[in-house]
Design a protein around this motif. Structure first.
Motif, PDB file in Angstrom:
ATOM      1  N   ASP A 109      43.828  36.962  35.318  1.00  8.87           N
ATOM      2  CA  ASP A 109      44.743  36.655  34.199  1.00  8.87           C
ATOM      3  C   ASP A 109      43.735  36.248  33.100  1.00  8.87           C
ATOM      4  O   ASP A 109      42.410  36.292  32.961  1.00  8.87           O
ATOM      5  N   SER A 155      54.209  43.492  41.694  1.00 11.18           N
ATOM      6  CA  SER A 155      55.226  42.341  41.731  1.00 11.18           C
ATOM      7  C   SER A 155      54.995  41.165  41.965  1.00 11.18           C
ATOM      8  O   SER A 155      55.851  40.252  41.691  1.00 11.18           O
ATOM      9  N   SER A 156      53.817  40.642  42.496  1.00 11.40           N
ATOM     10  CA  SER A 156      53.548  39.086  42.606  1.00 11.40           C
ATOM     11  C   SER A 156      53.189  38.591  41.115  1.00 11.40           C
ATOM     12  O   SER A 156      52.738  37.412  41.045  1.00 11.40           O
ATOM     13  N   LEU A 157      52.709  39.458  40.020  1.00 18.81           N
ATOM     14  CA  LEU A 157      52.169  39.111  38.800  1.00 18.81           C
ATOM     15  C   LEU A 157      53.378  38.780  37.936  1.00 18.81           C
ATOM     16  O   LEU A 157      54.362  39.526  37.836  1.00 18.81           O
ATOM     17  N   LYS A 158      53.237  37.552  37.102  1.00 16.65           N
ATOM     18  CA  LYS A 158      54.183  37.226  35.954  1.00 16.65           C
ATOM     19  C   LYS A 158      53.859  38.204  34.828  1.00 16.65           C
ATOM     20  O   LYS A 158      52.857  38.865  34.698  1.00 16.65           O
ATOM     21  N   SER A 159      55.002  38.274  33.976  1.00 17.98           N
ATOM     22  CA  SER A 159      54.727  39.125  32.692  1.00 17.98           C
ATOM     23  C   SER A 159      53.666  38.584  31.962  1.00 17.98           C
ATOM     24  O   SER A 159      53.451  37.191  31.886  1.00 17.98           O
ATOM     25  N   TYR A 207      46.576  40.893  31.300  1.00 19.91           N
ATOM     26  CA  TYR A 207      45.603  40.771  32.363  1.00 19.91           C
ATOM     27  C   TYR A 207      44.522  41.622  32.173  1.00 19.91           C
ATOM     28  O   TYR A 207      44.604  42.552  31.132  1.00 19.91           O
ATOM     29  N   LYS A 266      54.972  43.825  32.387  1.00 20.14           N
ATOM     30  CA  LYS A 266      56.162  43.329  31.714  1.00 20.14           C
ATOM     31  C   LYS A 266      57.057  42.985  32.805  1.00 20.14           C
ATOM     32  O   LYS A 266      57.111  43.294  33.875  1.00 20.14           O
TER      33      LYS A 266
END
Length: 86
Positions: free
Chosen positions: A40, A61-65, A68, A86
């Motif tokens: 991040d 899918s585990s990452l927030k918008s 990175y 996104k």
């Protein structure tokens, strides 16, 4: 749709797409066995994978918008590029 590529050393390349990403990316490399890590903006590693194939799907899918940094490492060689989720 954008493909981001970076030369790690002459003749060794890695690319990932799509960028911006929605849930996953595909990583293309001619150096199977390299390591991939995603950090991040604070530099904290949020995902890491060993690249076993020349084309590999990486689930995000585990990452927030947000923004990175994706790094591909092969021995002492490293390439880091920006990745927008996104």
């Amino acid at each position: 749709l954008t493909t981001t590529s970076a030369a790690l050393t002459p003749g060794i390349k890695a690319a990932f797409f799509p960028n911006p990403a929605h849930g996953f990316i595909h990583v293309v490399t001619d150096i199977p066995g390299a390591s991939l890590s995603i950090a991040d903006i604070s530099g904290r590693t949020v995902l890491s994978e060993n690249l076993q194939h020349s084309l590999q799907r990486i689930e995000l899918s585990s990452l927030k918008s947000g923004m990175y940094f994706i790094s591909v490492t092969n021995g002492s060689e490293r390439s880091t590029q920006k990745l927008l989720v996104k």
